[in-house]
Design a protein around this motif. Structure first.
Motif, short mmCIF file in Angstrom:
data_model
loop_
_atom_site.label_atom_id
_atom_site.label_comp_id
_atom_site.label_asym_id
_atom_site.label_seq_id
_atom_site.Cartn_x
_atom_site.Cartn_y
_atom_site.Cartn_z
N ASN A 285 -30.23 14.02 -57.38
CA ASN A 285 -28.99 14.59 -56.88
C ASN A 285 -28.50 13.65 -55.78
N VAL A 286 -27.62 12.73 -56.16
CA VAL A 286 -27.25 11.66 -55.22
C VAL A 286 -26.32 12.19 -54.12
N LYS A 287 -26.72 11.94 -52.87
CA LYS A 287 -25.87 12.32 -51.74
C LYS A 287 -25.66 11.09 -50.85
N SER A 288 -24.42 10.96 -50.34
CA SER A 288 -24.08 9.76 -49.56
C SER A 288 -24.97 9.56 -48.35
N LYS A 289 -25.54 10.65 -47.84
CA LYS A 289 -26.30 10.55 -46.59
C LYS A 289 -27.76 10.08 -46.80
N MET A 290 -28.14 9.86 -48.04
CA MET A 290 -29.54 9.50 -48.31
C MET A 290 -29.93 8.19 -47.62
N GLY A 291 -31.21 8.09 -47.24
CA GLY A 291 -31.75 6.90 -46.59
C GLY A 291 -31.48 5.62 -47.36
N LEU A 292 -31.47 5.74 -48.67
CA LEU A 292 -31.23 4.58 -49.56
C LEU A 292 -29.97 3.81 -49.22
N PHE A 293 -28.95 4.54 -48.74
CA PHE A 293 -27.63 3.94 -48.56
C PHE A 293 -27.39 3.47 -47.12
N LYS A 294 -28.47 3.41 -46.32
CA LYS A 294 -28.29 3.00 -44.90
C LYS A 294 -27.95 1.52 -44.78
N ASP A 295 -28.33 0.71 -45.77
CA ASP A 295 -27.84 -0.67 -45.77
C ASP A 295 -26.93 -0.83 -46.98
N PHE A 296 -26.48 -2.06 -47.22
CA PHE A 296 -25.44 -2.21 -48.24
C PHE A 296 -25.94 -2.88 -49.51
N SER A 297 -27.23 -2.76 -49.75
CA SER A 297 -27.75 -3.40 -50.95
C SER A 297 -27.35 -2.60 -52.19
N LYS A 298 -27.50 -3.25 -53.34
CA LYS A 298 -27.18 -2.60 -54.61
C LYS A 298 -28.22 -1.53 -54.91
N VAL A 299 -27.76 -0.37 -55.38
CA VAL A 299 -28.69 0.69 -55.79
C VAL A 299 -28.43 1.01 -57.25
N ILE A 300 -29.49 1.01 -58.04
CA ILE A 300 -29.35 1.30 -59.47
C ILE A 300 -30.15 2.55 -59.82
N PHE A 301 -29.46 3.53 -60.38
CA PHE A 301 -30.16 4.72 -60.87
C PHE A 301 -30.31 4.57 -62.38
N ALA A 302 -31.56 4.41 -62.84
CA ALA A 302 -31.80 4.25 -64.28
C ALA A 302 -32.20 5.60 -64.85
N SER A 303 -31.45 6.06 -65.83
CA SER A 303 -31.69 7.41 -66.33
C SER A 303 -31.32 7.51 -67.80
N THR A 304 -31.78 8.58 -68.42
CA THR A 304 -31.36 8.80 -69.80
C THR A 304 -30.19 9.79 -69.84
N LYS A 305 -29.92 10.43 -68.69
CA LYS A 305 -28.75 11.32 -68.61
C LYS A 305 -27.81 10.77 -67.53
N GLU A 306 -26.56 11.17 -67.62
CA GLU A 306 -25.56 10.72 -66.64
C GLU A 306 -25.94 11.21 -65.23
N ILE A 307 -25.82 10.34 -64.25
CA ILE A 307 -26.06 10.74 -62.86
C ILE A 307 -24.75 10.60 -62.09
N VAL A 308 -24.38 11.65 -61.39
CA VAL A 308 -23.09 11.63 -60.70
C VAL A 308 -23.24 10.88 -59.37
N ILE A 309 -22.38 9.86 -59.19
CA ILE A 309 -22.41 9.06 -57.96
C ILE A 309 -21.22 9.49 -57.10
N PRO A 310 -21.45 9.91 -55.84
CA PRO A 310 -20.32 10.29 -54.98
C PRO A 310 -19.31 9.13 -54.86
N VAL B 233 -23.23 1.13 -56.07
CA VAL B 233 -24.20 2.02 -56.71
C VAL B 233 -23.87 2.13 -58.20
N ILE B 234 -24.89 1.90 -59.02
CA ILE B 234 -24.67 1.86 -60.47
C ILE B 234 -25.59 2.88 -61.14
N ASN B 235 -25.06 3.54 -62.16
CA ASN B 235 -25.93 4.37 -63.00
C ASN B 235 -26.18 3.60 -64.30
N PHE B 236 -27.40 3.08 -64.45
CA PHE B 236 -27.77 2.43 -65.71
C PHE B 236 -28.25 3.52 -66.64
#
Ligand code: AOF
Ligand code: ZN
Length: 368
Positions: free
Chosen positions: A236-261, A268-271
């Motif tokens: 459940n992607v939320k903008s406040k997550m620790g992951l987004f504290k810097d500006f690196s690329k984030v990839i969510f790899a999934s078999t179902k669609e993931i909603v990106i704020p 941020v990419i949903n693969f």
């Protein structure tokens, strides 16, 4: 100078390529005649001249074209990687060795690039050049370990890192992030992160730990952060997550669609890949993004599945002298058949005060 000493020099030269040659390998070349060095060079940057060509040019610069031609006749070329036999950014090096009538090639390993892989050596032998393969081959494999994994297995180089207690526990159920190893070990992990193009975790670890996955404690202020890759649908992607504290690329790899704020969409990419072999597809996707190495950090489901499938080149285990007991989350837990433990090689042992760091290598690469 002994052959070993000359090859040592080749490695020193190759290393000068640093981060400028990727995705090409680090290559050095020393040319000798009657036991004396007559030219040396290395591959300096991607797209530039190869090591062999730079060594020939060095010889020509030092002695002038005519004298160089005579010196290169019946000379010996030392290289850590088989000379290329293909024309990509630059012409094939094998032709240069043949043109200048070298007598001998001493080289550490074959080029794992499937377009070359032995063809360079074959061409040289056919031209009557004596080829000696294998000098310092372990060092040569280590130096270009990322290049080798990328070509041999068509995937990024993979390091699995486990931080565990004496009773092989990596955390405490439901307790979020639990400190297992000491500050010095953690600092070392940040060094590891910096050495990899990406850091990978499972979605369970993201939910449990809310990690930042950035390279902290860095020596330099201008740090390029590795990409972050999260595998799994339970996100459940939320903008406040620790992951987004810097500006690196984030990839969510999934078999179902993931909603990106919406405010995150830039980096941020949903693969999304509904196929069975999502991990293999993710590997080629990462290679296409120039991501040539992955540090797998957890949790236990992810690294155990990678261990059992053989998706790793190095396994690094930090062990702290603590016991968590039965409430702890089990670390390595792979069934014997799939782990094929016989294939691991001990590479290094270090300690950070009371913590132990052990590095293992997966099986030796075949065919190079
Ligand atoms: C060598 N000597 O110094 C290097 C080699 O794109 P190019 O033209 O630079 O070719 C790249 C391929 O050549 C690379 O994938 C690898 O197989 C080999 N690199 N070979 O003889 C060198 N850098
Ligand atoms: Zn070449």
């Amino acid at each position: 100078m002994t052959d070993f000493e000359v090859m040592q020099r080749v490695f020193d030269l190759a290393a000068k390529g640093g981060h400028n040659v990727a995705p090409n390998p680090l290559v050095g070349c020393v040319i000798t005649k009657n036991g004396k060095i007559i030219g040396e060079g290395w591959h300096k940057k991607y797209g530039g001249h190869h090591a062999e060509v730079n060594a020939i040019r060095d010889c020509q610069k030092k002695f002038g074209n005519n004298a160089a031609k005579k010196l290169l006749h019946k000379s010996t070329f030392f290289v850590n990687l088989e000379p290329c036999s293909i024309e990509k950014n630059t012409p094939p090096c094998t032709e240069k060795l043949i043109e200048f009538k070298a007598k001998k090639l001493v080289c550490s390993i074959k080029d794992p690039n499937p377009l070359i892989n032995g063809r360079g050596i074959k061409k040289l032998k056919q031209a009557g050049i004596d080829v000696q393969l294998g000098l310092m081959k372990d060092e040569a494999r280590k130096l270009n370990k990322i290049f080798i994994a990328n070509h041999l297995y068509s995937r990024p180089f993979i390091t699995i890192k486990v931080a565990q207690t004496l009773d092989s526990k990596i955390g405490l159920r439901g307790a979020g992030q639990v400190r297992i190893t000491n500050n010095k070990s953690i600092k070392d992990v940040h060094k590891l992160r910096k050495e990899h193009d990406s850091i990978m975790i499972g979605s369970g670890t993201l939910n449990e730990d809310n990690p930042m996955l950035s390279t902290r404690f860095s020596l330099s202020k201008k740090i390029s952060q590795p990409m972050k890759v999260i595998i799994g649908n339970n996100v459940n992607v939320k903008s406040k997550m620790g992951l987004f504290k810097d500006f690196s690329k984030v990839i969510f790899a999934s078999t179902k669609e993931i909603v990106i704020p919406k405010d995150l969409t830039k980096n941020v990419i949903n693969f999304k890949n509904a196929k069975q072999n999502i991990v293999e597809n993710l590997f080629s996707y990462l290679l296409d993004l120039n991501c040539r190495s992955i540090l797998v950090e957890g949790g236990n489901k992810l690294f155990n599945s990678f261990l059992s499938k053989g998706y790793y080149d190095e396994l690094i285990i930090y062990t702290a002298p603590k016991i968590i007991g039965p409430e702890g989350i089990q670390g390595i837990d792979v069934d014997v058949d799939s782990f094929k433990s016989k294939m691991l090689t001990l590479d290094a042992i270090e300690n950070f005060e009371n913590d132990l760091k052990v590095t293992y290598r997966n099986k030796k690469p075949n065919g190079i």
